[in-house]
Scaffold this active site. Structure first.
Site, PDB file in Angstrom:
ATOM      1  N   ARG A 160      41.053  27.410  37.787  1.00  7.82           N
ATOM      2  CA  ARG A 160      39.898  27.070  36.970  1.00  7.82           C
ATOM      3  C   ARG A 160      39.919  25.566  36.713  1.00  7.82           C
ATOM      4  O   ARG A 160      40.978  24.932  36.733  1.00  7.82           O
ATOM      5  CB  ARG A 160      39.941  27.810  35.635  1.00  7.82           C
ATOM      6  CG  ARG A 160      39.844  29.327  35.747  1.00  7.82           C
ATOM      7  CD  ARG A 160      39.877  29.948  34.353  1.00  7.82           C
ATOM      8  NE  ARG A 160      39.715  31.398  34.401  1.00  7.82           N
ATOM      9  CZ  ARG A 160      40.708  32.276  34.416  1.00  7.82           C
ATOM     10  NH1 ARG A 160      41.957  31.831  34.372  1.00  7.82           N
ATOM     11  NH2 ARG A 160      40.477  33.576  34.455  1.00  7.82           N
ATOM     12  N   LYS A 184      43.383  31.909  30.535  1.00  9.66           N
ATOM     13  CA  LYS A 184      42.588  32.402  29.419  1.00  9.66           C
ATOM     14  C   LYS A 184      43.392  33.381  28.572  1.00  9.66           C
ATOM     15  O   LYS A 184      44.115  34.224  29.095  1.00  9.66           O
ATOM     16  CB  LYS A 184      41.329  33.109  29.941  1.00  9.66           C
ATOM     17  CG  LYS A 184      40.244  32.156  30.422  1.00  9.66           C
ATOM     18  CD  LYS A 184      38.974  32.916  30.742  1.00  9.66           C
ATOM     19  CE  LYS A 184      37.822  31.982  31.099  1.00  9.66           C
ATOM     20  NZ  LYS A 184      36.583  32.733  31.399  1.00  9.66           N
ATOM     21  N   HIS A 249      33.871  25.413  40.006  1.00  6.14           N
ATOM     22  CA  HIS A 249      33.878  26.868  39.944  1.00  6.14           C
ATOM     23  C   HIS A 249      33.449  27.481  41.274  1.00  6.14           C
ATOM     24  O   HIS A 249      33.940  28.543  41.674  1.00  6.14           O
ATOM     25  CB  HIS A 249      32.959  27.355  38.826  1.00  6.14           C
ATOM     26  CG  HIS A 249      33.197  28.793  38.458  1.00  6.14           C
ATOM     27  ND1 HIS A 249      34.329  29.213  37.806  1.00  6.14           N
ATOM     28  CD2 HIS A 249      32.459  29.906  38.687  1.00  6.14           C
ATOM     29  CE1 HIS A 249      34.272  30.532  37.634  1.00  6.14           C
ATOM     30  NE2 HIS A 249      33.152  30.971  38.158  1.00  6.14           N
ATOM     31  N   ARG A 252      36.413  27.558  43.448  1.00  2.80           N
ATOM     32  CA  ARG A 252      37.281  28.676  43.045  1.00  2.80           C
ATOM     33  C   ARG A 252      36.743  29.976  43.629  1.00  2.80           C
ATOM     34  O   ARG A 252      37.497  30.812  44.127  1.00  2.80           O
ATOM     35  CB  ARG A 252      37.350  28.743  41.520  1.00  2.80           C
ATOM     36  CG  ARG A 252      38.033  29.997  40.948  1.00  2.80           C
ATOM     37  CD  ARG A 252      38.149  29.839  39.439  1.00  2.80           C
ATOM     38  NE  ARG A 252      38.249  31.098  38.730  1.00  2.80           N
ATOM     39  CZ  ARG A 252      39.382  31.746  38.494  1.00  2.80           C
ATOM     40  NH1 ARG A 252      40.520  31.272  38.957  1.00  2.80           N
ATOM     41  NH2 ARG A 252      39.390  32.877  37.807  1.00  2.80           N
ATOM     42  N   HIS A 275      42.269  37.414  36.200  1.00  7.01           N
ATOM     43  CA  HIS A 275      41.269  38.234  35.532  1.00  7.01           C
ATOM     44  C   HIS A 275      41.944  39.376  34.780  1.00  7.01           C
ATOM     45  O   HIS A 275      42.779  40.088  35.346  1.00  7.01           O
ATOM     46  CB  HIS A 275      40.286  38.827  36.548  1.00  7.01           C
ATOM     47  CG  HIS A 275      39.368  37.819  37.134  1.00  7.01           C
ATOM     48  ND1 HIS A 275      38.735  37.998  38.355  1.00  7.01           N
ATOM     49  CD2 HIS A 275      38.961  36.603  36.691  1.00  7.01           C
ATOM     50  CE1 HIS A 275      37.994  36.933  38.621  1.00  7.01           C
ATOM     51  NE2 HIS A 275      38.113  36.083  37.623  1.00  7.01           N
ATOM     52  N   TYR A 284      33.037  38.928  41.078  1.00  8.66           N
ATOM     53  CA  TYR A 284      33.281  37.532  41.415  1.00  8.66           C
ATOM     54  C   TYR A 284      33.586  37.325  42.885  1.00  8.66           C
ATOM     55  O   TYR A 284      33.277  36.296  43.461  1.00  8.66           O
ATOM     56  CB  TYR A 284      34.465  37.071  40.550  1.00  8.66           C
ATOM     57  CG  TYR A 284      34.790  35.613  40.621  1.00  8.66           C
ATOM     58  CD1 TYR A 284      33.910  34.670  40.135  1.00  8.66           C
ATOM     59  CD2 TYR A 284      36.000  35.187  41.146  1.00  8.66           C
ATOM     60  CE1 TYR A 284      34.225  33.327  40.171  1.00  8.66           C
ATOM     61  CE2 TYR A 284      36.324  33.852  41.185  1.00  8.66           C
ATOM     62  CZ  TYR A 284      35.433  32.921  40.700  1.00  8.66           C
ATOM     63  OH  TYR A 284      35.741  31.597  40.733  1.00  8.66           O
TER      64      TYR A 284
END
Length: 324
Positions: A160, A184, A249, A252, A275, A284
């Site tokens: 990211r 995250k 992004h 990615r 994720h 995605y």
């Protein structure tokens, strides 16, 4: 709302702020929620509390139904986010014994339409790396060496933007083919590094001061996401790719899509991307339609057989018909 419900709401009008605070503390400590997630939940819950005159924690199903009606003019994604925040809040209240019921079933549940993310094909990626090769051949300066390291890590490891720009100086080791990231929600994951990426970082490290905190320092902090975005778009333009199609992004996503096209396992890809939910990975890392058609035609039990198989099947039918 019933008279009893109204009284309960007035009685508990001062509870909302305290309970919302405890809920956010729980999300941070036990669920490892990211800072942006906590800010979004706090904003949605406080707005709902204001709408209900400070009686959110004591609201009943009728209150929540009317609250949902007040969101009618909002985007579907906004309604879904607000509903999710409130459902989790009421689940917390019930689990912690602050109320005996959970009225959140009255909240709207809009379907969230998620469009497929933009990506780049192999030719686009090839043009970007060709432009990098041209630049390094013309002028192997600090800016070019840094950009090569950034792009190699973006496309080669699927980082990211925030993870990339905030890498500590010693995060990438030449003798170690992976790095440990805290992404995250504070979740750690191991990210493999290609030989190319490690070589690019090694070349860039020669330009980084020995006492630097960050791998990509800038001023008193590290390179900003905005500056990274600008660098990636400028590279795309020089490579002959419309810059509006490209961002960190998107690189990615290209990493994920191209790995999936190459046969990568979806679960492994989920781990690489960091994720929490594989449903995010499935959206995605979409596969192009032609590959899906090829997969069905080649692997489905009822797919049309190969010519040789068809001849063999026909011969079996003839033999069966000739049998007494």
């Amino acid at each position: 709302m019933t008279a009893h419900g109204s009284a309960a709401r007035n009685e508990g009008a001062g509870d909302d702020a305290a309970l919302i605070g405890r809920f956010l503390e729980m999300l941070a400590a036990e669920a490892g929620a990211a800072r942006n997630t906590l800010m979004a939940y706090a904003s949605d819950l406080r707005a709902a509390s204001t709408t209900l005159a400070g009686g959110l924690a004591r609201a009943d199903a009728a209150d929540l139904a009317r609250l949902g009606e007040s969101w009618m003019d909002l985007a579907r994604s906004s309604v879904a986010r607000k509903s999710a925040a409130l459902r989790r809040f009421f689940q917390f209240l019930a689990e912690e014994g602050h109320r005996a019921d959970d009225p959140s079933a009255a909240l709207p549940r809009p379907g969230t339409a998620r469009s497929l993310p933009r990506t780049l094909d192999h030719d686009d990626i090839g043009r970007m790396f060709a432009e990098l090769s041209r630049r390094i051949a013309a002028a192997p300066d600090r800016a070019t060496v840094r950009l090569i390291a950034l792009i190699e890590l973006l496309y080669g490891s699927g980082l990211r933007a925030t993870e990339l720009v905030s890498l500590p100086r010693r995060a990438v080791r030449i003798d170690q083919p992976f790095l440990i990231l805290r992404g995250k929600g504070g979740r750690e994951r191991m990210v493999p590094l290609s030989d190319r990426a490690r070589a690019a970082v090694a070349a860039w490290s020669a330009f980084v001061p020995a006492d630097a905190v960050w791998l990509f320092p800038s001023g008193k902090s590290h390179l900003s996401r905005v500056r990274l975005y600008q660098l990636v778009r400028a590279l795309a333009a020089d490579a002959g790719i419309p810059p509006e199609r490209v961002s960190p992004h998107v690189l990615r996503h290209a990493f994920a899509t191209h790995l999936l096209e190459g046969g990568a396992d979806l679960r492994a890809l989920q781990m690489l991307l960091g994720h929490a939910d594989i449903a995010t990975t499935q959206i995605y890392t979409h596969v192009d339609t032609s590959r899906l058609v090829e997969l069905v035609n080649g692997r489905h039990p009822l797919a049309e057989p190969e010519p040789r198989d068809a001849e063999r099947n026909a011969a079996c039918v003839d033999d069966a018909a000739a049998a007494p």
